[in-house]
Design a protein around this motif. Sequence first.
Motif, PDB file in Angstrom:
ATOM      1  N   SER A  19      23.739  18.252 -40.946  1.00 52.03           N
ATOM      2  CA  SER A  19      23.120  17.510 -39.836  1.00 52.03           C
ATOM      3  C   SER A  19      23.052  18.371 -38.575  1.00 52.03           C
ATOM      4  O   SER A  19      22.105  18.275 -37.797  1.00 52.03           O
ATOM      5  CB  SER A  19      23.872  16.212 -39.573  1.00 52.03           C
ATOM      6  N   LEU A  20      24.068  19.197 -38.393  1.00 52.34           N
ATOM      7  CA  LEU A  20      24.038  20.094 -37.238  1.00 52.34           C
ATOM      8  C   LEU A  20      22.894  21.094 -37.337  1.00 52.34           C
ATOM      9  O   LEU A  20      22.180  21.355 -36.364  1.00 52.34           O
ATOM     10  CB  LEU A  20      25.367  20.857 -37.113  1.00 52.34           C
ATOM     11  N   LEU A  21      22.744  21.666 -38.531  1.00 51.66           N
ATOM     12  CA  LEU A  21      21.696  22.666 -38.692  1.00 51.66           C
ATOM     13  C   LEU A  21      20.302  22.053 -38.580  1.00 51.66           C
ATOM     14  O   LEU A  21      19.380  22.681 -38.061  1.00 51.66           O
ATOM     15  CB  LEU A  21      21.856  23.373 -40.039  1.00 51.66           C
ATOM     16  N   LEU A  22      20.153  20.848 -39.097  1.00 57.69           N
ATOM     17  CA  LEU A  22      18.831  20.213 -39.055  1.00 57.69           C
ATOM     18  C   LEU A  22      18.460  19.697 -37.671  1.00 57.69           C
ATOM     19  O   LEU A  22      17.287  19.662 -37.306  1.00 57.69           O
ATOM     20  CB  LEU A  22      18.774  19.063 -40.060  1.00 57.69           C
ATOM     21  N   GLN A  23      19.437  19.276 -36.884  1.00 61.01           N
ATOM     22  CA  GLN A  23      19.132  18.626 -35.610  1.00 61.01           C
ATOM     23  C   GLN A  23      19.722  19.351 -34.412  1.00 61.01           C
ATOM     24  O   GLN A  23      19.854  18.777 -33.334  1.00 61.01           O
ATOM     25  CB  GLN A  23      19.652  17.189 -35.632  1.00 61.01           C
ATOM     26  N   TRP A  24      20.089  20.604 -34.541  1.00 59.65           N
ATOM     27  CA  TRP A  24      20.765  21.294 -33.452  1.00 59.65           C
ATOM     28  C   TRP A  24      19.906  21.380 -32.199  1.00 59.65           C
ATOM     29  O   TRP A  24      20.391  21.215 -31.090  1.00 59.65           O
ATOM     30  CB  TRP A  24      21.175  22.697 -33.911  1.00 59.65           C
ATOM     31  N   THR A  28      21.974  16.762 -27.514  1.00 64.49           N
ATOM     32  CA  THR A  28      22.383  16.982 -26.128  1.00 64.49           C
ATOM     33  C   THR A  28      23.672  17.798 -26.151  1.00 64.49           C
ATOM     34  O   THR A  28      24.343  17.872 -27.184  1.00 64.49           O
ATOM     35  CB  THR A  28      22.635  15.638 -25.403  1.00 64.49           C
ATOM     36  N   PRO A  29      24.029  18.435 -25.058  1.00 64.79           N
ATOM     37  CA  PRO A  29      25.279  19.220 -25.055  1.00 64.79           C
ATOM     38  C   PRO A  29      26.504  18.379 -25.420  1.00 64.79           C
ATOM     39  O   PRO A  29      27.425  18.866 -26.071  1.00 64.79           O
ATOM     40  CB  PRO A  29      25.368  19.743 -23.626  1.00 64.79           C
ATOM     41  N   ALA A  30      26.549  17.125 -25.015  1.00 67.00           N
ATOM     42  CA  ALA A  30      27.701  16.271 -25.345  1.00 67.00           C
ATOM     43  C   ALA A  30      27.752  16.022 -26.852  1.00 67.00           C
ATOM     44  O   ALA A  30      28.826  16.079 -27.470  1.00 67.00           O
ATOM     45  CB  ALA A  30      27.617  14.952 -24.591  1.00 67.00           C
ATOM     46  N   GLN A  31      26.605  15.750 -27.446  1.00 68.77           N
ATOM     47  CA  GLN A  31      26.571  15.531 -28.902  1.00 68.77           C
ATOM     48  C   GLN A  31      26.943  16.807 -29.655  1.00 68.77           C
ATOM     49  O   GLN A  31      27.665  16.763 -30.644  1.00 68.77           O
ATOM     50  CB  GLN A  31      25.180  15.066 -29.328  1.00 68.77           C
ATOM     51  N   ALA A  32      26.457  17.923 -29.190  1.00 68.79           N
ATOM     52  CA  ALA A  32      26.770  19.199 -29.839  1.00 68.79           C
ATOM     53  C   ALA A  32      28.274  19.464 -29.753  1.00 68.79           C
ATOM     54  O   ALA A  32      28.894  19.946 -30.715  1.00 68.79           O
ATOM     55  CB  ALA A  32      25.992  20.327 -29.187  1.00 68.79           C
TER      56      ALA A  32
END
Length: 156
Positions: A19-24, A28-32
């Motif tokens: 999910s990180l790679l698909l939606q990076w 938002t910085p907080a979500q990251a």
Amino acid sequence: MRIGSYILLPVGGILLLMSLLLQWDVLTPAQATIYTGVGVLTGGSLAYLASWQSRQQSSSHFAKTQLDSERHFAQAQKDRENSEAVERCWDRFVWAVERENTLDPEVFVGLLERLADQSQELDKALAELIEDYHLTYLEAAELRLSSSRDEGNEDK
């Protein structure tokens, strides 16, 4: 708990990384930061579980090795004690045979019977030897007794 954690943690880590790679780029910085923190926690949990399992395996291997060592030592001690007992029994048998003519026949027969009983528990070959000697001695004593009776009958 153990099997579940071994399955759930890797699957969760893989899903999180995908999910990180698909939606990076849309995070938002907080979500990251949250995703990164969860990924770090997942990786740390996996590392902890792997080290815990390794420690459990090594401690069980150590316990098994120590138990085997103790069994081996106990068996060696038992074998040594049995060997010493057989040697003592053999020495007593040799002593008795060397003094066969000086001992009272009843005492000698009793000694052989006692040695035969003791040797039964220790060594089969020694027990057979003592029993054979005992029987041979009894047969010889019976022959001497019958020959002395025959001589006594001839004198009359």
